[in-house]
Design an enzyme around this catalytic site. Structure first.
Site, mmCIF file in Angstrom:
data_model
loop_
_atom_site.group_PDB
_atom_site.id
_atom_site.type_symbol
_atom_site.label_atom_id
_atom_site.label_comp_id
_atom_site.label_asym_id
_atom_site.label_seq_id
_atom_site.Cartn_x
_atom_site.Cartn_y
_atom_site.Cartn_z
ATOM 1 C CG HIS A 1 -24.583 35.393 26.805
ATOM 2 N ND1 HIS A 1 -25.157 34.244 26.311
ATOM 3 C CD2 HIS A 1 -25.610 36.202 27.166
ATOM 4 C CE1 HIS A 1 -26.477 34.355 26.381
ATOM 5 N NE2 HIS A 1 -26.773 35.524 26.891
ATOM 6 N NE ARG B 1 -31.873 29.393 25.953
ATOM 7 C CZ ARG B 1 -31.159 30.426 25.497
ATOM 8 N NH1 ARG B 1 -29.832 30.421 25.607
ATOM 9 N NH2 ARG B 1 -31.767 31.442 24.914
ATOM 10 C CG ASP C 1 -28.973 36.871 21.004
ATOM 11 O OD1 ASP C 1 -29.603 37.372 21.961
ATOM 12 O OD2 ASP C 1 -28.541 35.705 21.023
#
Length: 520
Positions: free
Chosen positions: A185, A142, A257
């Protein structure tokens, strides 16, 4: 103090939600109409077809009390939500592997104009993290490169192209997620290095892009050199106000985020963390939660304004920044039918432009380039839960297309095979011609050992790193190892084209391999 209704709408404009399905349900429709939510972030599970997606965006826009923020993580490569319905995009590392910023510009033009045609006005890209840790579980390809200057150069090319196409780009994940060993996450990501080191590496691309980027996304990353106690950047006024605003000179919009990530919710809960983020200096909160949870967070922030805990000025400043990029007076009239016709007319040419980028990104990391022909070949592929890696199928198709008789078979292995499976595979594949596909072998140590064993037992081995290039360190320098820098189906298809039709690979690895600790 403004009237209650204006407080409620002013707070609501900061909140961007996530739909639970492929249509605008009644609960979220009401939140948008009331001004309790200021936009929607669209995910892959919200998409069924191009027409359905176009209609969904139109409904979101029409329902909203504002010119809503309609955003998407359409980065390319491993993270793209719309690749099944519009042009698939190469990863950012694949773009850097071309060595040519013009390809990054082309990818952003294709991405931006297609999103704009759908009515999506904000793209959560490009990533400007520096790929300095090959064992990072979440960033990988990414990121553009392990070189901060390369990151800045390619990011700037994409930022300019996105803005020319009328889409608001959001650089991320401030203050840098590239050197973390955790996935935010599931837990708080940590960078435990000196302040000087962070300034020279992680912060450099953000500093370089500060005057160009209209928006930035703060990550749930704890910098121990800036905050003594565990505190993510999303909740740190020191990192958002003192460093980002004052030192780096960033005046744009600050997104969080996803506030549903466990790095945040495990410690603070959603409503309180949303309030803390606004207090710290965030302007837009991504609340990828249920409608009721978003409503609770909305009320919690309103209560803080009314009690005096949160200054009204903080809400007003955030609204002014949002209005600058998403002005209510310029809310577009979205006619999905005409936009859809326009978009469908672009796809063939855009897909061809994207294919050229993929072809120029694929790199030969070591050894000699080898073509695939009618000689029997076994393609050995990890059974990844997210990426199908269908190289064998695409090789068969390309061989047939070129009038050759394919002799391709495929064997799948566990993503992190144990010794028993490795021994069985080595015995089964003894003396065969093998193409071994690996995916982040440094994090899946069994793949490293499998590569070593097959290198010894196979008659010939072509290694293919389907994500980060560091997998090649499992085998000797003389063994052929290629890299797509991208695990998507499109990357596998273009690799098959190259292996059957081409005579070499022109991509160059944009990360430093010598110091990367993946050998296991």
């Amino acid at each position: 103090m403004p009237a209650d209704e204006s407080i409620e709408k002013a707070v609501g404009r900061l909140l961007v939600g996530r739909l639970p399905g492929k249509s605008l349900d009644a609960q979220f429709e009401q939140l948008l109409k009331d001004g309790t939510a200021g936009g929607i972030c669209i995910f892959k599970d919200n998409v069924e077809s191009l027409q359905q997606l176009s209609e969904l965006v139109e409904r979101i826009s029409n329902a909203s009390a504002f010119n809503p923020i309609i955003c998407v993580d359409q980065e390319g490569g491993a993270v793209q939500r719309f690749d099944d319905v519009i042009s698939p995009l190469p990863s950012l590392m694949a773009l850097a592997a071309t060595g040519n910023e013009k390809y990054a510009e082309t990818a952003a033009v294709v991405n931006g104009k297609q999103l704009r045609a759908l009515g999506v006005n904000c793209v959560l890209s490009p990533v400007v993290d520096v790929a300095s840790n090959p064992l990072n579980p979440i960033i990988g390809t990414r990121a553009f490169s392990s070189d901060s200057e390369t990151v800045s150069r390619f990011a700037k090319a994409m930022l300019e192209a996105f803005m020319q196409e009328g889409v608001v780009p959001v650089i991320k994940h401030y203050p840098g997620h590239g050197d973390t060993g955790q996935d935010s996450h599931s837990e708080l990501a940590v960078i435990d290095r000196s302040m000087q080191s962070v300034q020279e590496l992680e912060l450099k691309p953000f500093r370089d892009c500060a005057q160009l980027a209209p928006a930035l996304l703060a990550g749930h990353v704890w910098l121990t050199s800036y905050e003594e106690k565990p505190l993510p950047a999303t909740l740190s006024s020191k990192l958002l106000e003192d460093v980002l605003r004052k030192e780096l000179g960033f005046e744009g919009l600050i997104f969080t985020d996803d506030m549903m990530m466990k790095a945040i919710t495990n410690r603070y809960g959603l409503s309180e963390s949303a309030l803390l983020a606004v207090e710290a200096g965030c302007d837009v909160l991504l609340l990828c939660s249920s409608a009721s949870e978003l409503k609770d967070a909305h009320q919690h922030i309103i209560d803080a304004v009314r009690s005096g805990r949160l200054k009204e000025e903080r809400i007003r400043a955030a609204n002014e920044r949002i209005e600058k990029l998403f002005p209510n007076a310029k809310k577009p009239s979205i006619d999905h039918k005409s936009r859809l016709t326009q978009l469908e007319g672009w796809l063939e040419d855009d897909n061809a432009r994207v294919s050229t980028i993929y072809q120029n990104a694929i790199a030969l990391l070591q050894g000699k380039f080898q073509n695939v022909s009618e000689e029997p070949l076994t393609v050995v592929v990890p059974n990844h839960p997210r990426y199908s890696l269908p190289l064998a199928r695409f090789l068969q198709e390309q061989l047939k297309f070129n009038g050759l008789k394919p002799s391709i078979d495929e064997i799948r292995y566990t993503v992190n095979p144990d010794n028993t499976e490795i021994e069985q595979m080595a015995s089964r594949l003894k003396d065969r011609n093998i193409a071994l596909v690996t995916f982040r072998a440094g994090l899946n140590k069994g793949q490293l050992e499998l590569a070593r064993r097959l290198e010894k037992s196979a008659s010939n081995l072509i290694g293919i790193a389907a994500d980060i290039p560091d997998d090649c360190q499992a085998v000797s320098k003389s063994t052929t190892y290629m890299c797509t820098f991208d695990p998507s189906d499109k990357a596998m298809e273009e690799l098959a084209v190259m292996l059957v039709r081409r005579m070499g690979a022109s991509g160059k690895c944009p990360v430093e391999l010598e110091t990367n600790p993946v050998k296991g």
